[in-house]
Design a protein around this motif. Structure first.
Motif, PDB file in Angstrom:
ATOM      1  N   LEU A  60     -28.571  27.351  82.062  1.00  0.00           N
ATOM      2  CA  LEU A  60     -27.596  27.464  83.141  1.00  0.00           C
ATOM      3  C   LEU A  60     -26.944  26.128  83.448  1.00  0.00           C
ATOM      4  O   LEU A  60     -25.731  26.049  83.630  1.00  0.00           O
ATOM      5  CB  LEU A  60     -28.250  28.045  84.397  1.00  0.00           C
ATOM      6  N   VAL A  61     -27.725  25.066  83.473  1.00  0.00           N
ATOM      7  CA  VAL A  61     -27.158  23.738  83.712  1.00  0.00           C
ATOM      8  C   VAL A  61     -26.177  23.375  82.591  1.00  0.00           C
ATOM      9  O   VAL A  61     -25.095  22.841  82.854  1.00  0.00           O
ATOM     10  CB  VAL A  61     -28.274  22.671  83.852  1.00  0.00           C
ATOM     11  N   TYR A  91     -24.437  25.486  80.769  1.00  0.00           N
ATOM     12  CA  TYR A  91     -23.241  26.301  80.973  1.00  0.00           C
ATOM     13  C   TYR A  91     -22.393  25.747  82.119  1.00  0.00           C
ATOM     14  O   TYR A  91     -21.163  25.666  82.007  1.00  0.00           O
ATOM     15  CB  TYR A  91     -23.633  27.749  81.272  1.00  0.00           C
ATOM     16  N   LEU A  92     -23.047  25.371  83.219  1.00  0.00           N
ATOM     17  CA  LEU A  92     -22.310  24.834  84.363  1.00  0.00           C
ATOM     18  C   LEU A  92     -21.605  23.531  84.002  1.00  0.00           C
ATOM     19  O   LEU A  92     -20.467  23.294  84.421  1.00  0.00           O
ATOM     20  CB  LEU A  92     -23.254  24.628  85.548  1.00  0.00           C
ATOM     21  N   GLY A 130     -17.639  23.103  84.089  1.00  0.00           N
ATOM     22  CA  GLY A 130     -17.065  22.017  84.882  1.00  0.00           C
ATOM     23  C   GLY A 130     -16.171  21.119  84.049  1.00  0.00           C
ATOM     24  O   GLY A 130     -15.097  20.695  84.487  1.00  0.00           O
ATOM     25  N   LEU A 159     -17.001  28.008  89.832  1.00  0.00           N
ATOM     26  CA  LEU A 159     -18.183  28.602  89.179  1.00  0.00           C
ATOM     27  C   LEU A 159     -19.350  27.622  89.074  1.00  0.00           C
ATOM     28  O   LEU A 159     -20.471  27.957  89.462  1.00  0.00           O
ATOM     29  CB  LEU A 159     -17.812  29.147  87.804  1.00  0.00           C
ATOM     30  N   PRO A 160     -19.136  26.406  88.564  1.00  0.00           N
ATOM     31  CA  PRO A 160     -20.277  25.474  88.515  1.00  0.00           C
ATOM     32  C   PRO A 160     -20.797  25.083  89.893  1.00  0.00           C
ATOM     33  O   PRO A 160     -21.998  24.873  90.063  1.00  0.00           O
ATOM     34  CB  PRO A 160     -19.729  24.248  87.787  1.00  0.00           C
ATOM     35  N   GLY A 167     -22.831  28.129  91.041  1.00  0.00           N
ATOM     36  CA  GLY A 167     -24.027  28.217  90.201  1.00  0.00           C
ATOM     37  C   GLY A 167     -25.012  27.096  90.485  1.00  0.00           C
ATOM     38  O   GLY A 167     -26.224  27.316  90.516  1.00  0.00           O
ATOM     39  N   GLY A 168     -24.509  25.897  90.689  1.00  0.00           N
ATOM     40  CA  GLY A 168     -25.378  24.765  91.017  1.00  0.00           C
ATOM     41  C   GLY A 168     -26.073  24.963  92.352  1.00  0.00           C
ATOM     42  O   GLY A 168     -27.269  24.674  92.496  1.00  0.00           O
TER      43      GLY A 168
END
Length: 154
Positions: A14-15, A17-18, A22, A46-47, A50-51
């Motif tokens: 996930l990190v 992808y974020l 970004g 989105l990031p 998500g973050g």
């Protein structure tokens, strides 16, 4: 242990992808046209969301594990002795019976985080994950000495 490894793998993915999202958002913003800037700002959301979600989940896990260790050291951690189905899931009737005991315990001592922690485990065993999480958040708030944002009813 497998759950911790799985959580770590999903978090790292996930990190990644974020970070990629970004980076793409910044590239779009750098283009400078009104369409790319608008799209870049939208993609940048989105990031950020998500973050925030990942940070909130990580903090929840840290605090819940801290309470679990403390309760285990006191000898008050609930024992996993409920009967299971052949597939390995906890028997629903046994989980409901254990839940009734934990609910009564919370009603007797509503300000004790230990009771709320055990109730959260009972909710989880009864397959009611949303209430289990809210109840655990309440236990965390009580342990920290602050009122819960939204009080979970037993």
């Amino acid at each position: 242990m497998a759950a911790k490894v799985g959580y770590l793998v999903v978090s790292v993915l996930l990190v990644g992808y974020l970070a990629l999202a970004g980076h793409r958002a910044l590239l779009l913003i750098r283009e400078g046209t009104w369409i790319t800037v608008t799209l870049g700002v939208a993609v940048l959301a989105l990031p950020l969301i998500g973050g925030w979600f990942l940070w909130r989940s990580f903090r929840f896990v840290l605090f819940a594990n801290r309470l679990s260790r403390e309760l285990d050291a006191e000898g008050g951690l609930p024992v996993d002795d409920l009967p299971r189905t052949p597939s390995g899931r906890i028997d629903r009737e046994a989980a409901d019976a254990a839940f009734a005991l934990r609910k009564a315990e919370v009603e007797e001592r509503p300000e004790d985080w230990r009771c709320w922690f055990r109730l959260a485990v009972a909710y989880h065993d009864a397959r009611d994950t949303p209430r289990a999480r809210r109840t655990m958040e309440h236990a965390i708030a009580l342990h920290a000495g602050r009122p819960a944002a939204r009080r979970e009813r037993a």
